[in-house]
Design a protein around this motif. Structure first.
Motif, PDB file in Angstrom:
ATOM      1  N   ILE A 170     -16.835  29.213  33.502  1.00  0.00           N
ATOM      2  CA  ILE A 170     -17.393  28.755  32.234  1.00  0.00           C
ATOM      3  C   ILE A 170     -18.869  29.144  32.199  1.00  0.00           C
ATOM      4  O   ILE A 170     -19.644  28.755  33.079  1.00  0.00           O
ATOM      5  CB  ILE A 170     -17.237  27.233  32.061  1.00  0.00           C
ATOM      6  N   LEU A 171     -19.242  29.918  31.186  1.00  0.00           N
ATOM      7  CA  LEU A 171     -20.619  30.378  31.040  1.00  0.00           C
ATOM      8  C   LEU A 171     -21.294  29.618  29.902  1.00  0.00           C
ATOM      9  O   LEU A 171     -20.756  29.549  28.793  1.00  0.00           O
ATOM     10  CB  LEU A 171     -20.657  31.875  30.724  1.00  0.00           C
ATOM     11  N   ASP A 172     -22.461  29.064  30.169  1.00  0.00           N
ATOM     12  CA  ASP A 172     -23.230  28.464  29.090  1.00  0.00           C
ATOM     13  C   ASP A 172     -23.668  29.567  28.131  1.00  0.00           C
ATOM     14  O   ASP A 172     -23.976  30.697  28.542  1.00  0.00           O
ATOM     15  CB  ASP A 172     -24.453  27.743  29.646  1.00  0.00           C
ATOM     16  N   ILE A 204     -12.455  33.514  31.600  1.00  0.00           N
ATOM     17  CA  ILE A 204     -13.839  33.232  31.204  1.00  0.00           C
ATOM     18  C   ILE A 204     -13.827  32.389  29.932  1.00  0.00           C
ATOM     19  O   ILE A 204     -13.123  32.706  28.969  1.00  0.00           O
ATOM     20  CB  ILE A 204     -14.632  34.532  30.969  1.00  0.00           C
ATOM     21  N   GLN A 205     -14.614  31.322  29.929  1.00  0.00           N
ATOM     22  CA  GLN A 205     -14.826  30.508  28.750  1.00  0.00           C
ATOM     23  C   GLN A 205     -16.326  30.437  28.480  1.00  0.00           C
ATOM     24  O   GLN A 205     -17.140  30.704  29.366  1.00  0.00           O
ATOM     25  CB  GLN A 205     -14.273  29.091  28.939  1.00  0.00           C
ATOM     26  N   ILE A 206     -16.675  30.056  27.259  1.00  0.00           N
ATOM     27  CA  ILE A 206     -18.088  29.943  26.875  1.00  0.00           C
ATOM     28  C   ILE A 206     -18.348  28.537  26.359  1.00  0.00           C
ATOM     29  O   ILE A 206     -17.625  28.041  25.484  1.00  0.00           O
ATOM     30  CB  ILE A 206     -18.452  30.974  25.799  1.00  0.00           C
ATOM     31  N   MET A 207     -19.390  27.898  26.904  1.00  0.00           N
ATOM     32  CA  MET A 207     -19.803  26.588  26.428  1.00  0.00           C
ATOM     33  C   MET A 207     -20.869  26.800  25.356  1.00  0.00           C
ATOM     34  O   MET A 207     -21.994  27.206  25.656  1.00  0.00           O
ATOM     35  CB  MET A 207     -20.369  25.748  27.568  1.00  0.00           C
ATOM     36  N   PRO A 208     -20.538  26.565  24.074  1.00  0.00           N
ATOM     37  CA  PRO A 208     -21.484  26.857  22.993  1.00  0.00           C
ATOM     38  C   PRO A 208     -22.611  25.829  22.917  1.00  0.00           C
ATOM     39  O   PRO A 208     -22.477  24.694  23.373  1.00  0.00           O
ATOM     40  CB  PRO A 208     -20.597  26.791  21.749  1.00  0.00           C
ATOM     41  N   PHE A 209     -23.721  26.254  22.309  1.00  0.00           N
ATOM     42  CA  PHE A 209     -24.854  25.355  22.146  1.00  0.00           C
ATOM     43  C   PHE A 209     -24.471  24.098  21.379  1.00  0.00           C
ATOM     44  O   PHE A 209     -24.941  22.998  21.681  1.00  0.00           O
ATOM     45  CB  PHE A 209     -25.989  26.066  21.386  1.00  0.00           C
ATOM     46  N   ASP A 210     -23.590  24.255  20.371  1.00  0.00           N
ATOM     47  CA  ASP A 210     -23.281  23.100  19.534  1.00  0.00           C
ATOM     48  C   ASP A 210     -22.340  22.100  20.207  1.00  0.00           C
ATOM     49  O   ASP A 210     -21.935  21.113  19.582  1.00  0.00           O
ATOM     50  CB  ASP A 210     -22.725  23.542  18.171  1.00  0.00           C
ATOM     51  N   ALA A 211     -22.007  22.336  21.481  1.00  0.00           N
ATOM     52  CA  ALA A 211     -21.204  21.349  22.214  1.00  0.00           C
ATOM     53  C   ALA A 211     -22.013  20.100  22.534  1.00  0.00           C
ATOM     54  O   ALA A 211     -21.450  19.066  22.903  1.00  0.00           O
ATOM     55  CB  ALA A 211     -20.661  21.958  23.501  1.00  0.00           C
ATOM     56  N   ALA A 267     -15.037  23.922  26.158  1.00  0.00           N
ATOM     57  CA  ALA A 267     -15.524  25.301  26.068  1.00  0.00           C
ATOM     58  C   ALA A 267     -14.594  26.170  25.232  1.00  0.00           C
ATOM     59  O   ALA A 267     -13.403  25.893  25.111  1.00  0.00           O
ATOM     60  CB  ALA A 267     -15.681  25.890  27.469  1.00  0.00           C
ATOM     61  N   LEU A 268     -15.157  27.228  24.653  1.00  0.00           N
ATOM     62  CA  LEU A 268     -14.368  28.179  23.876  1.00  0.00           C
ATOM     63  C   LEU A 268     -13.542  29.048  24.811  1.00  0.00           C
ATOM     64  O   LEU A 268     -14.029  29.497  25.847  1.00  0.00           O
ATOM     65  CB  LEU A 268     -15.288  29.070  23.041  1.00  0.00           C
ATOM     66  N   ASP A 269     -12.293  29.308  24.425  1.00  0.00           N
ATOM     67  CA  ASP A 269     -11.435  30.126  25.283  1.00  0.00           C
ATOM     68  C   ASP A 269     -10.611  31.149  24.518  1.00  0.00           C
ATOM     69  O   ASP A 269      -9.806  31.865  25.109  1.00  0.00           O
ATOM     70  CB  ASP A 269     -10.510  29.244  26.121  1.00  0.00           C
ATOM     71  N   ILE A 272     -12.266  35.676  24.021  1.00  0.00           N
ATOM     72  CA  ILE A 272     -13.585  35.720  24.654  1.00  0.00           C
ATOM     73  C   ILE A 272     -14.066  37.168  24.814  1.00  0.00           C
ATOM     74  O   ILE A 272     -15.253  37.463  24.626  1.00  0.00           O
ATOM     75  CB  ILE A 272     -13.556  35.006  26.019  1.00  0.00           C
ATOM     76  N   GLY A 273     -13.171  38.080  25.154  1.00  0.00           N
ATOM     77  CA  GLY A 273     -13.563  39.480  25.268  1.00  0.00           C
ATOM     78  C   GLY A 273     -14.159  39.990  23.963  1.00  0.00           C
ATOM     79  O   GLY A 273     -15.198  40.668  23.964  1.00  0.00           O
ATOM     80  N   ALA A 274     -13.524  39.651  22.833  1.00  0.00           N
ATOM     81  CA  ALA A 274     -14.024  40.093  21.525  1.00  0.00           C
ATOM     82  C   ALA A 274     -15.371  39.449  21.207  1.00  0.00           C
ATOM     83  O   ALA A 274     -16.269  40.096  20.649  1.00  0.00           O
ATOM     84  CB  ALA A 274     -13.009  39.746  20.443  1.00  0.00           C
ATOM     85  N   VAL A 275     -15.523  38.185  21.555  1.00  0.00           N
ATOM     86  CA  VAL A 275     -16.796  37.492  21.327  1.00  0.00           C
ATOM     87  C   VAL A 275     -17.914  38.166  22.114  1.00  0.00           C
ATOM     88  O   VAL A 275     -19.002  38.439  21.585  1.00  0.00           O
ATOM     89  CB  VAL A 275     -16.693  36.002  21.716  1.00  0.00           C
ATOM     90  N   LEU A 276     -17.646  38.464  23.387  1.00  0.00           N
ATOM     91  CA  LEU A 276     -18.662  39.089  24.239  1.00  0.00           C
ATOM     92  C   LEU A 276     -19.040  40.470  23.720  1.00  0.00           C
ATOM     93  O   LEU A 276     -20.217  40.850  23.718  1.00  0.00           O
ATOM     94  CB  LEU A 276     -18.145  39.177  25.677  1.00  0.00           C
ATOM     95  N   ARG A 277     -18.062  41.235  23.252  1.00  0.00           N
ATOM     96  CA  ARG A 277     -18.365  42.566  22.723  1.00  0.00           C
ATOM     97  C   ARG A 277     -19.163  42.461  21.420  1.00  0.00           C
ATOM     98  O   ARG A 277     -20.059  43.274  21.162  1.00  0.00           O
ATOM     99  CB  ARG A 277     -17.068  43.347  22.499  1.00  0.00           C
TER     100      ARG A 277
END
Length: 299
Positions: A170-172, A204-211, A267-269, A272-277
């Motif tokens: 999980i990445l902030d 990989i998941q992303i912890m968004p700021f709005d969490a 976290a967002l799951d 994720i690959g598309a979000v990162l790109r």
């Protein structure tokens, strides 16, 4: 059945030695006096920081009243096998605490991590590594920097192939926004993460700021789970100054497992690959005040 790694054997051995000393009703200081050792030597052995020689182990077992042949031979085999720890050839650039971390990493079956400051080393590109070391003002020589990068790239061999540990990461969101090494370096790093998101052993998941507030705000951590019977989970904590703490106390690891499960739920799951790109495409656009796309569940 494959032979357990050196890290697993050392962890088993230190657990058995601490249990044997406790069963014998002895304190670390009492044992050190009887063995004519400094107290720190036994402390380091029981912490798994150093290997114990076969002769020292035989003397310890005699002190603890362990004479049964099968038990003794089993512990001696653990001592012999625990001496070949991974990455020891990089002791010139890696501290003993981090070497212990790498030993756990190379032996675990499941690795869970929440990362708050930078891309975890296992996933970094070489250019990102170099920019990170130089940008944090560590003042290392070019030769030492090359050696540090070599060690980190060697570590990434763990990701090769379909066999090995499962990584739940999980990445902030701050990691994606913090531009390290310039736009080109950061774009390549985000593309690397996007590629890894499709790896069969990596989630990989992303912890968004709005969490908002969540357990990860207290700091990054890594949890190690092992497939071998009797091997306790371990947790490793590190702050930005490089101070670290490791524990396999079930009470401690249990709290971090609960924290990680909560982070997973929040976290967002999706995609994720598309979000990162998408984020990588916008790095360096316009002025120095970067406007990156929002990370949302709709993406």
């Amino acid at each position: 059945m494959s032979t357990p790694s050196a890290a697993v054997q050392r962890l088993r051995l230190r657990t058995e030695l601490r249990r044997a000393r406790s069963n014998a009703g002895l304190t670390q200081r009492q044992v050190a006096v009887k063995m004519e050792w400094s107290p720190s030597k036994l402390i380091r052995i029981e912490a798994g920081e150093v290997a114990v020689t076969v002769n020292d182990l035989k003397a310890l077992l005699a002190e603890y009243g362990i004479t049964e042949r099968r038990k003794t031979e089993g512990l001696l085999e653990l001592a012999r096998g625990s001496r070949k720890m991974p990455f020891n050839e990089y002791r010139d650039v890696l501290g003993k605490e981090f070497l212990s971390f790498l030993a756990l990493e190379s032996s675990a079956s499941i690795i869970r991590g929440f990362h708050f400051f930078v891309v975890p080393g296992l996933f970094q590109t070489e250019e990102y590594m170099r920019a990170l070391v130089t940008g944090t003002g560590q003042g290392v020589s070019p030769e030492r920097l090359d050696r540090m990068v070599e060690a980190r790239l060697a570590r990434q061999e763990l990701l090769e192939g379909d066999e090995g540990a499962k990584h739940l990461v999980i990445l902030d969101e701050s990691i994606l926004r913090r531009q390290i090494g310039g736009p080109g370096v950061m774009r390549a790093q985000l593309e690397r993460l996007a590629d890894l998101a499709s790896h069969p052993r990596i989630t990989i998941q992303i912890m968004p700021f709005d969490a908002g507030a969540h357990p990860g705000i207290l700091g990054p951590f890594t949890l190690f789970e092992f497939s071998e019977d009797g091997m306790p989970d371990s947790v490793y904590l590190e702050n930005p100054r490089g101070d670290s703490f490791a524990s396999n106390d079930p009470e401690v690891t249990g709290k971090y497992i609960e924290a990680f499960l909560e982070l997973e739920d929040r976290a967002l799951d999706d995609n994720i690959g598309a979000v990162l790109r998408q984020v990588s495409e916008h790095v360096g656009e316009g002025s120095e005040d970067l406007t990156l796309p929002a990370v949302t569940e709709e993406q």
